[in-house]
Design an enzyme around this catalytic site. Structure first.
Site, PDB file in Angstrom:
ATOM      1  N   ARG A  19       0.835  -1.218   0.000  1.00 36.69           N
ATOM      2  CA  ARG A  19       0.000   0.000   0.000  1.00 36.69           C
ATOM      3  C   ARG A  19       0.871   1.270   0.000  1.00 36.69           C
ATOM      4  O   ARG A  19       0.564   2.248   0.683  1.00 36.69           O
ATOM      5  CB  ARG A  19      -0.938   0.036   1.217  1.00 36.69           C
ATOM      6  CG  ARG A  19      -1.947  -1.068   1.262  1.00 36.69           C
ATOM      7  CD  ARG A  19      -2.942  -0.982   0.108  1.00 36.69           C
ATOM      8  NE  ARG A  19      -4.058  -1.873   0.320  1.00 36.69           N
ATOM      9  CZ  ARG A  19      -4.059  -3.172  -0.018  1.00 36.69           C
ATOM     10  NH1 ARG A  19      -3.007  -3.698  -0.608  1.00 36.69           N
ATOM     11  NH2 ARG A  19      -5.102  -3.920   0.221  1.00 36.69           N
ATOM     12  N   SER A  73     -10.177  -0.358   3.974  1.00 35.55           N
ATOM     13  CA  SER A  73      -9.385  -0.623   5.191  1.00 35.55           C
ATOM     14  C   SER A  73      -8.834   0.688   5.724  1.00 35.55           C
ATOM     15  O   SER A  73      -8.221   1.443   4.970  1.00 35.55           O
ATOM     16  CB  SER A  73      -8.199  -1.527   4.865  1.00 35.55           C
ATOM     17  OG  SER A  73      -8.635  -2.722   4.303  1.00 35.55           O
ATOM     18  N   GLU A 120      -4.116   3.798   6.655  1.00 36.44           N
ATOM     19  CA  GLU A 120      -3.901   3.544   5.223  1.00 36.44           C
ATOM     20  C   GLU A 120      -4.278   4.743   4.350  1.00 36.44           C
ATOM     21  O   GLU A 120      -3.556   5.079   3.425  1.00 36.44           O
ATOM     22  CB  GLU A 120      -4.709   2.306   4.815  1.00 36.44           C
ATOM     23  CG  GLU A 120      -4.104   1.580   3.640  1.00 36.44           C
ATOM     24  CD  GLU A 120      -5.136   1.148   2.644  1.00 36.44           C
ATOM     25  OE1 GLU A 120      -4.986   1.528   1.473  1.00 36.44           O
ATOM     26  OE2 GLU A 120      -6.081   0.445   3.019  1.00 36.44           O
TER      27      GLU A 120
HETATM   28  N1  EPU Z   1     -10.814 -10.355  10.990  1.00 35.33           N
HETATM   29  C1  EPU Z   1     -11.412 -10.469  12.231  1.00 35.33           C
HETATM   30  N2  EPU Z   1     -12.283  -9.477  12.611  1.00 35.33           N
HETATM   31  C2  EPU Z   1     -12.602  -8.436  11.814  1.00 35.33           C
HETATM   32  C3  EPU Z   1     -11.993  -8.322  10.547  1.00 35.33           C
HETATM   33  C4  EPU Z   1     -11.111  -9.311  10.155  1.00 35.33           C
HETATM   34  O1  EPU Z   1     -11.148 -11.385  12.973  1.00 35.33           O
HETATM   35  O2  EPU Z   1     -13.405  -7.590  12.232  1.00 35.33           O
HETATM   36  C5  EPU Z   1      -9.900 -11.400  10.547  1.00 35.33           C
HETATM   37  C6  EPU Z   1     -10.544 -12.243   9.439  1.00 35.33           C
HETATM   38  O3  EPU Z   1     -11.311 -13.289   9.971  1.00 35.33           O
HETATM   39  C7  EPU Z   1      -9.346 -12.753   8.684  1.00 35.33           C
HETATM   40  C8  EPU Z   1      -8.329 -11.641   8.857  1.00 35.33           C
HETATM   41  O4  EPU Z   1      -8.776 -10.816   9.928  1.00 35.33           O
HETATM   42  O5  EPU Z   1      -8.845 -13.923   9.279  1.00 35.33           O
HETATM   43  C9  EPU Z   1      -8.104 -10.844   7.606  1.00 35.33           C
HETATM   44  O6  EPU Z   1      -9.332 -10.284   7.138  1.00 35.33           O
HETATM   45  P1  EPU Z   1      -9.677 -10.195   5.581  1.00 35.33           P
HETATM   46  O7  EPU Z   1      -9.368 -11.474   4.903  1.00 35.33           O
HETATM   47  O8  EPU Z   1     -11.051  -9.650   5.456  1.00 35.33           O
HETATM   48  O9  EPU Z   1      -8.631  -9.188   4.979  1.00 35.33           O
HETATM   49  P2  EPU Z   1      -8.022  -7.857   5.579  1.00 35.33           P
HETATM   50  O10 EPU Z   1      -6.640  -8.132   6.038  1.00 35.33           O
HETATM   51  O11 EPU Z   1      -8.948  -7.257   6.553  1.00 35.33           O
HETATM   52  C10 EPU Z   1      -6.960  -7.047   3.327  1.00 35.33           C
HETATM   53  C11 EPU Z   1      -6.858  -5.737   2.603  1.00 35.33           C
HETATM   54  C12 EPU Z   1      -8.163  -5.465   1.866  1.00 35.33           C
HETATM   55  C13 EPU Z   1      -8.369  -6.586   0.878  1.00 35.33           C
HETATM   56  C14 EPU Z   1      -8.426  -7.916   1.634  1.00 35.33           C
HETATM   57  C15 EPU Z   1      -8.494  -9.110   0.712  1.00 35.33           C
HETATM   58  C16 EPU Z   1      -5.338  -4.326   3.843  1.00 35.33           C
HETATM   59  C17 EPU Z   1      -5.182  -3.215   4.805  1.00 35.33           C
HETATM   60  N3  EPU Z   1      -6.587  -4.681   3.567  1.00 35.33           N
HETATM   61  O12 EPU Z   1      -7.981  -6.901   4.290  1.00 35.33           O
HETATM   62  O13 EPU Z   1      -8.002  -4.262   1.141  1.00 35.33           O
HETATM   63  O14 EPU Z   1      -9.582  -6.397   0.155  1.00 35.33           O
HETATM   64  O15 EPU Z   1      -7.230  -8.096   2.426  1.00 35.33           O
HETATM   65  O16 EPU Z   1      -7.267  -9.232   0.038  1.00 35.33           O
HETATM   66  O17 EPU Z   1      -4.335  -4.843   3.346  1.00 35.33           O
HETATM   67  C18 EPU Z   1      -8.342  -1.908   1.262  1.00 35.33           C
HETATM   68  O18 EPU Z   1      -7.126  -1.785   1.140  1.00 35.33           O
HETATM   69  O19 EPU Z   1      -9.100  -0.905   1.379  1.00 35.33           O
HETATM   70  C19 EPU Z   1      -8.919  -3.236   1.317  1.00 35.33           C
HETATM   71  C20 EPU Z   1     -10.211  -3.438   1.532  1.00 35.33           C
END
Ligand code: EPU
Length: 385
Positions: free
Chosen positions: A164, A281, A381
């Protein structure tokens, strides 16, 4: 050239925060912009480049000339036996562009479907989702230097892409007090800053512009080109996509199927900014040393962590925030989304929107509680202005 005075920015930032710009210029013609940037009118004003406004938190009125990028157009530049070179102008909507490439039969961008924002903003934060980042498909970009009016081209190395992150998020080192550096004044950890500066230094030799000045708010991206190889491979490593494969009994889904699945997953987890204001995010996923990771797991066995190639571990910021009990909590009209703790939302809608101050108060409270419990400082971010 039409300069709008005191325009509202509410519909130009996806949080829907109420704020005004001093002035706004819609950029739809590159030659016209080249002329304008060389006028005293432009030179005596601070400016802000605005794409889709989907990664921006406005904490007050913008005392600057806003350059609203509305450059439109997309085309196939070249095709050979290895793949397709595809170009989009900066003002194109990212998701529409992804959809168009798939409709043409050029796969490769499907995992990044439905990411809000414009094509021009996509390299700035090296957008990514479901195992694919922009840098994996990026070929080169053209931009205009807003200090000289000169046009220049950068390849991937010169963009200094990181998680990012890119050269476009790093501000001027020579003028630390200026508007451009305020725009990029995110709380970036020193190791990342040093990394970006090293990359800037190593890439500057082949460039016609002085990268020591930094490119945050100094370059206006006009065109982005992608290389989509004909040897297409489905990227299905992410758990959410593996679940879809199982659910649909498909080990070899097509690019269009992955596109549809990614759209479904995102619609299920993330609020649509057209209805609920948000910037995706709000924090980056932090990385920690293996010792720190082990230490946290000893206290919190269910910690979500992923090994990185350099021996460190990426932690899920959403999990850390959730573990601190933030889901659904609010400050004024700014709230933590109830389905995904990594997303802050405007729960007041367009009628009674949250303020940037409420968003930042909530964000800081989250940072403090995550720091106190896990010893990790979450880094925002979006661009905070
Ligand atoms: N999780 C929780 N509680 C929550 C949210 C998440 O326990 O309230 C856990 C989920 O269960 C999962 C882990 O955290 O095990 C990761 O969550 P998720 O797979 O939804 O992905 P993320 O890390 O929250 C990242 C990117 C997103 C992207 C997704 C899918 C960043 C900061 N965010 O989110 O990007 O869509 O992976 O690749 O890297 C963005 O940049 O705006 C964005 C949405």
């Amino acid at each position: 050239m039409v300069i709008e005075s005191n325009p509202s920015l509410q519909s130009y930032n996806s949080f829907g925060i109420l704020a005004r710009a001093q002035e706004m210029l819609r950029v739809s013609d590159i030659e016209e912009l080249q002329e304008i940037v060389q006028t005293p009118f432009f030179k005596e004003r601070a400016h802000l480049v605005l794409g889709g406004g989907t990664n921006l938190v406005l904490t007050g009125d913008v005392k600057a000339l806003v350059l609203k990028v509305e450059l439109k157009g997309k085309r196939l530049v070249k095709e050979d036996e290895t793949g397709y070179w595809v170009e989009a102008m900066a003002g194109e909507n990212w998701h529409d562009f992804v959809t168009w490439t798939l409709d043409q039969g050029w796969p490769g961008l499907e995992n990044m479907a439905l990411i809000p924002g414009s094509v021009g903003a996509s390299p700035v934060q090296n957008i990514g989702a479901y195992g694919v980042e922009l840098q994996d498909r990026f070929f080169e970009l053209d931009a205009l230097d807003l200090t000289t009016g000169k046009r220049f081209r950068l390849d991937a190395a010169q963009c200094a892409f990181g998680y990012r992150d890119s050269i476009f998020k790093h501000g001027s080192k020579r003028h630390p007090g200026d508007f451009a550096s305020r725009v990029s004044a995110l709380e970036r950890p020193p190791d990342q800053r040093a990394n970006a500066q090293r990359l800037l230094a190593s890439s500057s030799a082949s460039l016609p512009i002085d990268l020591n000045l930094g490119l945050a708010n100094r370059a206006l991206i006009t065109h982005v080109r992608f290389f989509l190889p004909k040897k297409w491979r489905a990227v299905l490593e992410y758990q959410d996509l593996q679940k879809k494969c199982l659910m649909h009994s498909k080990a070899q889904p097509s690019a269009k199927e992955i596109y549809d699945w990614v759209c479904d997953i995102r619609r299920e987890k993330l609020p649509d900014p057209q209805f609920i204001g948000n910037v995706g995010s709000f924090f980056k996923n932090p990385s920690v040393s293996s010792e720190q990771c082990k230490d946290i797991i000893a206290r919190e066995p269910s910690l979500v962590h992923y090994p990185l190639l350099d021996g460190r571990y990426k932690l899920a910021a959403g999990w850390l925030i959730d573990a601190c009990g933030w889901r659904g909590k609010s400050v004024g009209m700014a709230a933590v989304y109830h389905k995904q703790a990594l997303v802050l939302i405007n729960k007041g809608g367009a009628e009674n929107p949250c303020t940037g101050g409420e968003v930042m108060t909530l964000a800081r409270a989250i940072q403090t509680s995550v720091y106190e419990r896990f010893g990790i400082l979450l880094e925002p971010e979006p661009m905070i202005l």
